[in-house]
Scaffold this motif. Structure first.
Motif, mmCIF file in Angstrom:
data_model
loop_
_atom_site.group_PDB
_atom_site.id
_atom_site.type_symbol
_atom_site.label_atom_id
_atom_site.label_comp_id
_atom_site.label_asym_id
_atom_site.label_seq_id
_atom_site.Cartn_x
_atom_site.Cartn_y
_atom_site.Cartn_z
ATOM 1 N N VAL A 275 0.929 -1.243 0.030
ATOM 2 C CA VAL A 275 0.192 0.079 -0.056
ATOM 3 C C VAL A 275 0.884 1.302 -0.021
ATOM 4 O O VAL A 275 1.868 1.299 0.691
ATOM 5 N N SER A 276 0.086 2.242 -0.692
ATOM 6 C CA SER A 276 1.125 3.462 -1.012
ATOM 7 C C SER A 276 0.320 4.601 -0.012
ATOM 8 O O SER A 276 -0.882 4.751 -0.192
ATOM 9 N N LEU A 277 0.919 5.276 0.900
ATOM 10 C CA LEU A 277 0.363 6.278 1.805
ATOM 11 C C LEU A 277 0.593 7.826 1.249
ATOM 12 O O LEU A 277 1.532 7.875 1.071
ATOM 13 N N LEU A 278 -0.780 8.257 0.909
ATOM 14 C CA LEU A 278 -0.775 9.678 0.296
ATOM 15 C C LEU A 278 -1.702 10.368 1.246
ATOM 16 O O LEU A 278 -2.735 10.035 1.798
ATOM 17 N N GLU A 279 -1.802 11.541 0.900
ATOM 18 C CA GLU A 279 -2.716 12.485 1.369
ATOM 19 C C GLU A 279 -4.001 12.654 0.502
ATOM 20 O O GLU A 279 -3.599 13.220 -0.664
ATOM 21 N N THR B 171 4.453 2.200 2.205
ATOM 22 C CA THR B 171 5.399 3.124 1.653
ATOM 23 C C THR B 171 4.746 4.421 1.761
ATOM 24 O O THR B 171 3.674 4.747 1.224
ATOM 25 N N ASN B 172 5.487 5.249 2.465
ATOM 26 C CA ASN B 172 4.881 6.847 2.434
ATOM 27 C C ASN B 172 5.246 7.844 1.647
ATOM 28 O O ASN B 172 6.375 7.903 1.352
ATOM 29 N N GLY C 194 1.134 6.341 8.350
ATOM 30 C CA GLY C 194 1.245 4.956 8.970
ATOM 31 C C GLY C 194 0.323 3.950 8.356
ATOM 32 O O GLY C 194 -0.660 4.565 7.829
ATOM 33 N N LEU C 195 0.569 2.730 8.573
ATOM 34 C CA LEU C 195 -0.419 1.852 8.139
ATOM 35 C C LEU C 195 -0.999 0.936 9.143
ATOM 36 O O LEU C 195 0.072 0.381 10.225
ATOM 37 N N ALA C 196 -2.201 0.887 9.631
ATOM 38 C CA ALA C 196 -2.737 0.013 10.532
ATOM 39 C C ALA C 196 -3.911 -0.880 9.867
ATOM 40 O O ALA C 196 -4.349 -0.536 9.240
ATOM 41 N N VAL C 197 -3.777 -2.004 10.711
ATOM 42 C CA VAL C 197 -4.761 -3.214 10.265
ATOM 43 C C VAL C 197 -5.529 -3.562 11.591
ATOM 44 O O VAL C 197 -4.955 -4.190 12.313
ATOM 45 N N ARG D 268 5.082 2.343 12.785
ATOM 46 C CA ARG D 268 5.102 3.595 13.620
ATOM 47 C C ARG D 268 4.615 4.555 12.347
ATOM 48 O O ARG D 268 4.617 4.311 11.272
ATOM 49 N N ALA D 269 4.598 5.836 12.713
ATOM 50 C CA ALA D 269 4.478 6.965 11.660
ATOM 51 C C ALA D 269 5.816 7.371 10.845
ATOM 52 O O ALA D 269 6.760 7.293 11.690
ATOM 53 N N LEU D 270 5.383 6.979 9.814
ATOM 54 C CA LEU D 270 6.685 6.975 8.754
ATOM 55 C C LEU D 270 6.803 8.490 8.034
ATOM 56 O O LEU D 270 5.899 8.979 7.656
#
Ligand SMILES: [Cu+2]
Length: 136
Positions: A49-53, A74-75, A82-85, A95-97
């Motif tokens: 997963v790609s983390l974006l705004e 990946t941030n 971060g990613l949580a499940v 943690r916060a990346l």
């Protein structure tokens, strides 16, 4: 002989100067992204997963097999994410990346649908949430 000694001394000074320059260059480089983490080789499936705004962008929201699932986050945004499940045994998260940073974790999941989201601040409410389906 005297010339040779002078040369050696000059080389020594030059090398010292180089080291200092290198030190300064390191300080001007953008935040390090850190080493690429290794994904658990025992995993039967990988969910990237790609983390974006402000969105979780996944190539697929379904993993074909239940069992040990590896999560790769990946941030790709410009602020911390971060990613949580939400798993049956409780929440698992990175943690916060920092921007550009990556993290992985793995856990056993039975077939089902699981919520994944960004646990940072109000990012989930802003849209960083989705469902991951784990097939039988
Ligand atoms: Cu976020």
């Amino acid at each position: 002989m005297r010339v040779a000694l002078a040369l050696i001394a000059a080389v020594g000074i030059a090398a010292g100067g180089c080291g200092e320059e290198r030190g300064q260059a390191t300080r001007t480089v953008p935040e390090p992204v850190g080493p690429v983490p290794t994904t658990d080789p025992r995993a039967v499936a990988v969910a990237s997963v790609s983390l974006l705004e402000y969105v979780l962008r996944a190539e697929r929201s379904r993993v074909p097999r239940a069992g040990l699932i590896a999560f790769e986050a990946t941030n790709d945004g410009t602020v911390r994410h971060g990613l949580a499940v939400d798993a049956p045994a409780g929440r698992v998260s990175t943690r916060a990346l920092r921007p550009g940073e990556r993290a992985t974790f793995s856990m056993r999941l039975p077939p089902g649908r699981y919520k994944w989201y960004c646990p940072v601040a109000d990012h989930e409410q802003r849209g960083m949430v989705g469902r991951l389906r784990v097939a039988e």
